[in-house]
Design a protein around this motif. Structure first.
Motif, short mmCIF file in Angstrom:
data_model
loop_
_atom_site.label_atom_id
_atom_site.label_comp_id
_atom_site.label_asym_id
_atom_site.label_seq_id
_atom_site.Cartn_x
_atom_site.Cartn_y
_atom_site.Cartn_z
N VAL A 98 0.84 -1.20 0.00
CA VAL A 98 0.00 0.00 0.00
C VAL A 98 0.88 1.25 0.00
CG1 VAL A 98 -1.75 1.26 1.31
CG2 VAL A 98 -1.88 -1.23 1.11
N SER A 99 0.42 2.29 -0.69
CA SER A 99 1.24 3.49 -0.89
C SER A 99 0.82 4.67 -0.02
CB SER A 99 1.20 3.90 -2.37
OG SER A 99 -0.14 4.15 -2.78
N ASP A 100 0.09 4.41 1.08
CA ASP A 100 -0.24 5.55 1.95
C ASP A 100 1.02 6.09 2.62
OD1 ASP A 100 0.08 3.26 3.47
OD2 ASP A 100 -1.44 3.81 4.96
N VAL A 101 2.04 5.26 2.78
CA VAL A 101 3.37 5.70 3.19
C VAL A 101 4.23 5.66 1.93
CG1 VAL A 101 5.36 5.25 4.66
CG2 VAL A 101 3.06 4.79 5.52
N LYS A 102 4.67 6.82 1.46
CA LYS A 102 5.32 6.92 0.15
C LYS A 102 6.75 6.41 0.20
CE LYS A 102 1.65 8.83 -1.56
NZ LYS A 102 0.77 8.09 -2.49
N PRO A 103 7.23 5.79 -0.89
CA PRO A 103 6.47 5.40 -2.09
C PRO A 103 5.53 4.21 -1.82
CG PRO A 103 8.71 4.58 -2.22
CD PRO A 103 8.65 5.43 -0.99
N THR A 104 5.95 3.26 -1.01
CA THR A 104 5.08 2.21 -0.49
C THR A 104 5.54 1.93 0.93
OG1 THR A 104 6.49 0.35 -1.18
CG2 THR A 104 4.81 1.13 -2.77
N ARG A 105 4.71 1.23 1.69
CA ARG A 105 5.10 0.89 3.06
C ARG A 105 6.39 0.07 3.07
NH1 ARG A 105 -0.67 -1.04 5.76
NH2 ARG A 105 -1.73 0.98 5.62
N LEU A 106 6.48 -0.90 2.17
CA LEU A 106 7.66 -1.76 2.16
C LEU A 106 8.91 -0.98 1.80
CD1 LEU A 106 8.80 -4.61 2.43
CD2 LEU A 106 8.40 -4.93 -0.01
N ALA A 107 8.83 -0.14 0.78
CA ALA A 107 10.00 0.65 0.38
C ALA A 107 10.43 1.59 1.50
CB ALA A 107 9.69 1.43 -0.89
N ALA A 108 9.46 2.20 2.17
CA ALA A 108 9.79 3.09 3.29
C ALA A 108 10.44 2.31 4.42
CB ALA A 108 8.52 3.79 3.79
N ALA A 109 9.94 1.10 4.69
CA ALA A 109 10.53 0.27 5.74
C ALA A 109 11.95 -0.14 5.38
CB ALA A 109 9.66 -0.96 5.97
N GLN A 110 12.19 -0.47 4.12
CA GLN A 110 13.53 -0.84 3.68
C GLN A 110 14.50 0.32 3.82
OE1 GLN A 110 12.09 -2.22 -0.17
NE2 GLN A 110 12.93 -4.26 0.23
N ASP A 111 14.08 1.51 3.38
CA ASP A 111 14.96 2.68 3.48
C ASP A 111 15.28 3.02 4.93
OD1 ASP A 111 14.98 2.90 0.75
OD2 ASP A 111 13.41 4.44 0.66
N ALA A 112 14.27 2.96 5.80
CA ALA A 112 14.48 3.28 7.21
C ALA A 112 15.41 2.26 7.86
CB ALA A 112 13.14 3.34 7.93
N ALA A 113 15.25 0.99 7.52
CA ALA A 113 16.11 -0.05 8.09
C ALA A 113 17.56 0.16 7.68
CB ALA A 113 15.62 -1.43 7.67
N LYS A 114 17.79 0.52 6.43
CA LYS A 114 19.16 0.77 5.97
C LYS A 114 19.77 1.97 6.69
CE LYS A 114 18.16 -0.95 1.33
NZ LYS A 114 18.02 -0.57 -0.10
N LEU A 115 18.97 3.02 6.89
CA LEU A 115 19.44 4.18 7.63
C LEU A 115 19.78 3.81 9.07
CD1 LEU A 115 19.90 7.27 7.60
CD2 LEU A 115 17.52 7.53 8.33
N PHE A 116 18.96 2.96 9.66
CA PHE A 116 19.20 2.48 11.03
C PHE A 116 20.55 1.76 11.10
CE2 PHE A 116 18.76 -1.06 14.07
CZ PHE A 116 18.51 -0.36 15.24
N LEU A 117 20.83 0.89 10.13
CA LEU A 117 22.09 0.14 10.11
C LEU A 117 23.28 1.07 9.93
CD1 LEU A 117 21.13 -2.90 7.85
CD2 LEU A 117 21.38 -2.87 10.34
N ARG A 118 23.10 2.10 9.11
CA ARG A 118 24.20 3.02 8.84
C ARG A 118 24.62 3.78 10.09
NH1 ARG A 118 22.88 8.14 5.35
NH2 ARG A 118 22.30 8.83 7.45
N ASP A 119 23.65 4.17 10.91
CA ASP A 119 23.94 4.99 12.09
C ASP A 119 24.24 4.18 13.34
OD1 ASP A 119 23.54 7.20 10.50
OD2 ASP A 119 21.45 7.47 11.11
N LEU A 120 23.96 2.88 13.32
CA LEU A 120 24.18 2.04 14.50
C LEU A 120 25.67 1.79 14.68
CD1 LEU A 120 22.13 0.68 16.48
CD2 LEU A 120 22.55 -1.45 15.23
N PRO A 121 26.18 1.79 15.92
CA PRO A 121 27.61 1.49 16.14
C PRO A 121 28.00 0.15 15.51
CG PRO A 121 26.62 2.34 18.15
CD PRO A 121 25.50 2.16 17.18
N LYS A 122 29.20 0.10 14.95
CA LYS A 122 29.63 -1.07 14.19
C LYS A 122 29.85 -2.31 15.05
CE LYS A 122 29.59 1.30 10.44
NZ LYS A 122 28.50 1.10 9.46
#
Length: 342
Positions: A98-122
């Motif tokens: 569903v695209s109520d969260v742009k571009p879709t919920r899944l794409a938004a979740a994927q982008d946020a998860a990658k950002l989370f990994l980038r900022d998390l201590p190694k």
């Protein structure tokens, strides 16, 4: 700070006796030296040479450290080398298109998860669990961020939503020696056969419940956009996590009710916020609702700063014993060195 054997602290009042004994020995030495006619001997026995008082002082500190260590002190101290594991459990049910969260919920979740990994201590290990009608370990806990990004990009959507299964599978990953069997919990004794990939598990272990949120070595971040439709009861799985002290931080994604259509198919997407809030409450975690991609990214950023698990309850006896040994060695070494120079 606390002590495992506080009864041994009664030895500490004996410490002032040691300086008193030392001063008494010095006076005896001075009186004995007066009997000789050599002025040098008298001066050597006097208090003019300050260096000869250093080794006894170090030895006194060593005794104090030993007496302190006998009581086995315990304190919460930072342990940056200690292993910490974060498990991301991500909903990949069909409603994530569903695209109520742009571009879709899944794409938004994927982008946020990658950002989370980038900022998390190694030094924090991260694992990835996906769930819809069933749950899978998409990536075992690892420090390899590239492998995690590859697994995130490979999400495959399915029918159904088994929130409880995702929690149980995360616990099985965190506690492999507890004998947690998701298949047995899902299908009971009616389950027939096992996959060749199934690893043998020990028999279920009775777990003594601990305080919710007290397990400092791991946490679960659960993202879902719907309500449970199959699998283990969500609150039963949350109870298992609470008994083991594992925090579950929950992110509710998208609309809280209604029906949407994607690719001509109706998608029911009512978010079960009361249950998801209860999961977070039971386990000592936090609940967040993310209705936009920006909000989802900010939630992950906030959680990344909270789940670093900086301190642990640690016994300091070994450290105190090491300090006592170093002080004693220093006292002996200085005494031998300065006695030769005298």
């Amino acid at each position: 700070m606390s002590f495992l054997w506080p009864q041994y602290l009664w030895l500490m009042p004996a410490l002032p006796l040691l300086p008193a004994v030392y001063l008494w020995l010095l006076r005896r030495r001075v009186k004995a030296a007066v009997r000789y006619s050599s002025v040098a001997a008298v001066r050597a026995a006097g208090a003019g040479n300050w260096r000869r008082h250093v080794p006894p002082a170090l030895l006194l500190l060593a005794f104090a450290a030993m007496m302190f260590g006998i009581a086995r002190p315990v304190a919460r101290v930072p342990l940056p080398w200690a292993r910490t594991t974060i498990l991301l459990a991500v909903d990949v049910s069909l409603s994530m298109r569903v695209s109520d969260v742009k571009p879709t919920r899944l794409a938004a979740a994927q982008d946020a998860a990658k950002l989370f990994l980038r900022d998390l201590p190694k030094n924090i290990e991260v694992g990835l669990v996906t769930f819809a009608g069933s749950s899978q370990v998409a990536q075992a806990a690892t420090l390899d961020r590239e492998a995690l990004v590859t697994a995130i990009d490979a999400f495959q959507m399915q029918y159904g939503t088994a929130v409880g299964n995702a929690i149980v599978l995360c616990l099985a990953e965190l506690f492999p020696d507890h004998g947690i069997d998701l298949g047995e919990m899902t299908f009971g004794s009616k389950r027939h056969g096992r996959s060749l990939d199934d690893k043998p598990r020990p028999p279920p272990r009775q777990v003594a419940p601990v305080a919710p949120g007290s397990y400092d070595s791991a946490a679960i971040i659960l993202l879902s956009d719907g309500r449970r439709t199959t699998g283990v009861d969500t609150l039963e799985a949350a109870r298992m996590a609470a008994e083991r002290g594992v925090r579950i931080h929950v992110v509710g994604l998208g609309a809280t009710d209604g029906v949407a259509s994607t690719e001509g198919l109706p998608i029911y997407m009512q978010l079960d916020e009361p249950t998801l809030r209860e999961v977070a409450r039971m386990t000592g975690g936090e609940y967040h609702h993310a209705g936009t991609a920006e909000k989802l990214r900010s939630v992950y950023e906030n959680l990344g700063s909270r789940v670093q698990l900086a301190t642990r309850e640690t016994e300091l006896t070994a450290l105190v014993a090491l300090v006592a040994a170093l002080l004693a060695v220093a006292a002996a070494g200085l005494s031998l060195l300065w006695s030769r120079l005298a």
